[in-house]
Every structure is written in C-alpha cells, then in structure tokens.
Design a protein around this motif. Sequence first.
Motif, mmCIF file in Angstrom:
data_model
loop_
_atom_site.group_PDB
_atom_site.id
_atom_site.type_symbol
_atom_site.label_atom_id
_atom_site.label_comp_id
_atom_site.label_asym_id
_atom_site.label_seq_id
_atom_site.Cartn_x
_atom_site.Cartn_y
_atom_site.Cartn_z
ATOM 1 N N GLN A 277 0.850 -1.172 -0.087
ATOM 2 C CA GLN A 277 -0.001 0.073 -0.119
ATOM 3 C C GLN A 277 0.922 1.322 0.077
ATOM 4 O O GLN A 277 0.601 2.226 -0.531
ATOM 5 C CB GLN A 277 -0.991 -0.026 1.351
ATOM 6 C CG GLN A 277 -2.100 0.761 1.220
ATOM 7 C CD GLN A 277 -1.678 2.259 2.128
ATOM 8 O OE1 GLN A 277 -1.274 1.950 3.040
ATOM 9 N NE2 GLN A 277 -2.170 3.391 1.768
ATOM 10 N N GLN A 278 1.966 1.287 0.542
ATOM 11 C CA GLN A 278 3.034 2.326 0.486
ATOM 12 C C GLN A 278 3.441 2.645 -0.672
ATOM 13 O O GLN A 278 3.306 3.868 -1.270
ATOM 14 C CB GLN A 278 4.248 2.156 1.333
ATOM 15 C CG GLN A 278 3.968 2.177 3.080
ATOM 16 C CD GLN A 278 5.165 2.221 3.707
ATOM 17 O OE1 GLN A 278 6.004 1.323 3.708
ATOM 18 N NE2 GLN A 278 5.163 3.055 4.652
ATOM 19 N N THR B 119 1.778 1.549 -3.666
ATOM 20 C CA THR B 119 0.732 1.935 -4.525
ATOM 21 C C THR B 119 0.286 3.419 -4.264
ATOM 22 O O THR B 119 -0.084 4.106 -5.267
ATOM 23 C CB THR B 119 -0.403 0.947 -4.573
ATOM 24 O OG1 THR B 119 -0.976 1.120 -3.102
ATOM 25 C CG2 THR B 119 -0.075 -0.276 -4.850
ATOM 26 N N SER B 120 0.183 3.822 -3.143
ATOM 27 C CA SER B 120 -0.134 5.076 -2.602
ATOM 28 C C SER B 120 1.077 6.277 -3.249
ATOM 29 O O SER B 120 0.529 7.368 -3.821
ATOM 30 C CB SER B 120 0.134 5.461 -1.312
ATOM 31 O OG SER B 120 -0.931 4.754 -0.559
ATOM 32 N N SER B 121 2.263 5.946 -3.453
ATOM 33 C CA SER B 121 3.311 6.670 -4.047
ATOM 34 C C SER B 121 3.112 6.831 -5.604
ATOM 35 O O SER B 121 3.313 7.895 -6.073
ATOM 36 C CB SER B 121 4.899 6.287 -3.912
ATOM 37 O OG SER B 121 5.054 4.932 -4.388
ATOM 38 N N ALA C 163 -0.083 8.959 -6.053
ATOM 39 C CA ALA C 163 0.254 10.539 -5.640
ATOM 40 C C ALA C 163 0.398 11.223 -7.148
ATOM 41 O O ALA C 163 0.077 12.389 -7.135
ATOM 42 C CB ALA C 163 1.163 10.624 -4.760
ATOM 43 N N PRO D 2 -3.170 9.564 -10.252
ATOM 44 C CA PRO D 2 -4.387 8.970 -9.508
ATOM 45 C C PRO D 2 -5.324 8.157 -10.047
ATOM 46 O O PRO D 2 -5.862 7.229 -9.262
ATOM 47 C CB PRO D 2 -5.060 10.377 -9.017
ATOM 48 C CG PRO D 2 -4.542 11.254 -10.034
ATOM 49 C CD PRO D 2 -3.222 10.946 -10.464
ATOM 50 N N HIS E 47 -4.139 -1.385 -5.459
ATOM 51 C CA HIS E 47 -4.129 -0.371 -4.239
ATOM 52 C C HIS E 47 -5.692 -0.492 -3.391
ATOM 53 O O HIS E 47 -5.474 -0.737 -2.113
ATOM 54 C CB HIS E 47 -4.201 1.029 -4.930
ATOM 55 C CG HIS E 47 -4.283 1.933 -3.464
ATOM 56 N ND1 HIS E 47 -3.205 2.283 -2.773
ATOM 57 C CD2 HIS E 47 -5.131 2.955 -3.280
ATOM 58 C CE1 HIS E 47 -3.781 3.381 -1.990
ATOM 59 N NE2 HIS E 47 -4.726 3.710 -2.223
ATOM 60 N N LEU F 125 -5.920 -1.897 0.706
ATOM 61 C CA LEU F 125 -6.758 -1.175 1.472
ATOM 62 C C LEU F 125 -7.498 -2.103 2.005
ATOM 63 O O LEU F 125 -7.805 -2.043 3.448
ATOM 64 C CB LEU F 125 -7.444 -0.030 0.791
ATOM 65 C CG LEU F 125 -6.503 1.181 0.275
ATOM 66 C CD1 LEU F 125 -7.391 2.157 -0.389
ATOM 67 C CD2 LEU F 125 -5.854 1.694 1.405
ATOM 68 N N LYS G 260 -8.737 -0.500 5.863
ATOM 69 C CA LYS G 260 -8.742 0.941 5.696
ATOM 70 C C LYS G 260 -10.117 1.346 5.082
ATOM 71 O O LYS G 260 -10.113 1.744 3.905
ATOM 72 C CB LYS G 260 -7.564 1.480 4.973
ATOM 73 C CG LYS G 260 -6.184 1.354 5.707
ATOM 74 C CD LYS G 260 -5.135 1.993 5.281
ATOM 75 C CE LYS G 260 -3.825 1.569 5.923
ATOM 76 N NZ LYS G 260 -2.673 2.604 5.837
ATOM 77 N N GLN H 44 -10.505 5.054 3.664
ATOM 78 C CA GLN H 44 -9.868 5.445 2.400
ATOM 79 C C GLN H 44 -10.784 4.702 1.378
ATOM 80 O O GLN H 44 -11.017 5.221 0.246
ATOM 81 C CB GLN H 44 -8.560 5.027 2.507
ATOM 82 C CG GLN H 44 -7.625 5.676 3.309
ATOM 83 C CD GLN H 44 -6.252 5.546 3.230
ATOM 84 O OE1 GLN H 44 -5.608 5.130 2.098
ATOM 85 N NE2 GLN H 44 -5.711 5.499 4.398
#
Length: 359
Positions: free
Chosen positions: A291-292, A294-296, A299, A302, A311, A315, A320, A323
């Motif tokens: 998840q770290q 995929t979040s990058s 960002a 999107p 992603h 989650l 989560k 989110q």
Amino acid sequence: TTTVMSATPAPSGIEQQLVDRLRATVQSYLSRMQYKSAAFWADKLVSLSRGQPKDVYNYCQCLYLTKQYHRAIHHLKQRQLHVRTVAGCHLTALCHYDSGEFNDALAVLDSAAAGNGGTAADTGGFNASQWLASASRVLDDDNLTASTEWQQLPQLDEFGLPCRPLAGSLALLRGRVFESLGVRPRAVHCFVDALRKDAYCYEAFEALFGSQNLRASEEAELLANLHFDEACQTPEEAKLLQLVYGNRVNKYGPPKELEVPDSIVALKDNGDLVTSLAERYFYACHFHECQQLTSSVLANDPFNDLCLPLHIAALKELGKDNQLFLLGHQLVELYPSRPISWYAVGCYYLCIHDKEMAR
C-alpha cells in the motif's frame, strides 16, 4: 467494382499547392484528434490528388478513426490497397476486426500470407505479393520458429507506405483474430511472432503474459526465447526491454528492490515498475509495504489503471474502510460505468462486513 491503379496526370502547379496544403491540414487535424475534420478534408484531398494511393490510405485511416469501418474497407478494396500494400492489408483487416467480422479479417490476412496480391509486372517492379506474404507469415506451429524473410522488407513500398514496421502489427492482429475465434494456441504463436518482429509491441506481450495462464517457469522460458538482444540495435535497448518486460513476469516471486542499470536509472521511479514491485509484496502478504508503494504511484497518477486494483485490494486487506469509502465515491462519480469503480465500492462493503451489499 474494382478500380485498377494506373498512371494519372499529376496535379497542376496551383493544384499541387492545394494538395500539399490539404495534406498538412489533414495531418494537423489528426494530431489534434479532430478526426471528423481530418476525414472531411482527406476526402477532398483524394479528389484533388487524383486518388494518389497514399492519400487514399490516409483518408481510410480517418474513416477508421471515425468508426466508419465499412466505408474504409470499400475504398481500400476498390483501389486494391488491401492486396497491393502492407499498410492497406493491415488497415482492411483491422476494419473487419473492429466490426466483429473476424472471419473476414482472417481471410484478408490469409490472402496476404498466400501472396494473392499484385505482381512485379503490374506494380512497376515492386512485387507486392512477395512483400505481403513475407510480412504476414506466422510461426511454424511445431517448433515456434519464424521466417526471417520479413526482415528483408523495404522500409517503404512503392506508394510510400510503411512495410517493415507493420510486420509485427500483422502478426498481432492475426493473434487477436484467432483469440476472438477461440483458437488460443494459434493466437499464442502469433503473439510470439509479433514480439519477435517488433520487440516493443507491448500489446503482444500483454496478450501473452497478462492472462495469467502460464506458470512462472513457463513465463521465464518464453521470455528467454524471445531473444530481445537480437532484436535490439544497442545493448541499452536490450537492457530496457529486459527490465520492463522482466519486471512484469513472475509476480508471485519474492519481492526485492529493483535492480536498474545505470544507463536507465531514471526508470527506477516509473509507476509501472513500482506497481509491479508492489504486486510482489501483495502476493507475499506484505500488504503495508504494498500500500505504501501504490500510494506513491497514485500520488503522481491518481487514475493509473494498473495500480488502482492493487491499491484497492491492499486497502481492503489492511481494513482501511475510510480510504476505500472516499476512493469508491470518487471513482463512481467520475467513472460510473467502469468495473474498477464498483470493485472499490464492493471492497468497502466487504471491509465493513456488509457481505450482502458487497455481493
């Protein structure tokens, strides 16, 4: 009726100026993705240039882009471009394919592979049949060896239309036709052939490796047999293909940091490569690390189609729900008809244990 190509009087000086202007206008509209305007003026250009084959071909491209497939087929076949040029053969078969006429598309490709086109005598010394047959020939079904005759194709045919770059496109299209007809084994042969003729043909690569029908050992063997080092002009090209393609296979292997050669180190932060690494973390049940990553990626991009499903799944595994709620609402608002939007909503409901709504 079929129009037989013959020598036509060249446009006069004033007409030629208009022809040149219209050619530039058509290309300008194509680059701006105003396809209807391009098609409108391409039609006038065909008349002014007395039906020059390249102008007819460009007009048919405009018709294809405006989804007027059968008009394009008519003009291509009327002037015999489907049997006299590699580009015309490809475009004709592509129009049949996108019309859902898979057998007709295959018939055009088979006719080209059999060499049923123009001859050297009627094309001013250019043996269109030979070139079409060489460009269209596919792999031998028994030993996965391909003819190399296509490598002798000229860059352009007598009409100034591309030959060699379309050899891989013909193989790719043939593979898609076989896949649509449910003949997967023959489709696989064609996709391998397409990659050997055009190492950058990602669509053929995705058709081979994106279906998840191969075991890890089979993926590695197939990737090694593609011989990208022979298809590339420089070692840097070979490194690029090995990195990009190699990173997309063996997704169930242990996650490890990307090893990027110094000559292409800028690719280390590429979204697709980072997503592939995140996928390995996911299948290794390292959901937080996944998840770290995929979040990058999201960002900077999107709505990355490759990254979003991964992603969302990460989650859900991490619980989560907030989110997922926000992401699901955003996707449904922007893309209400796309499956990824409702996948996100379903994962949200699954995350809050509402299985009926998730279903």
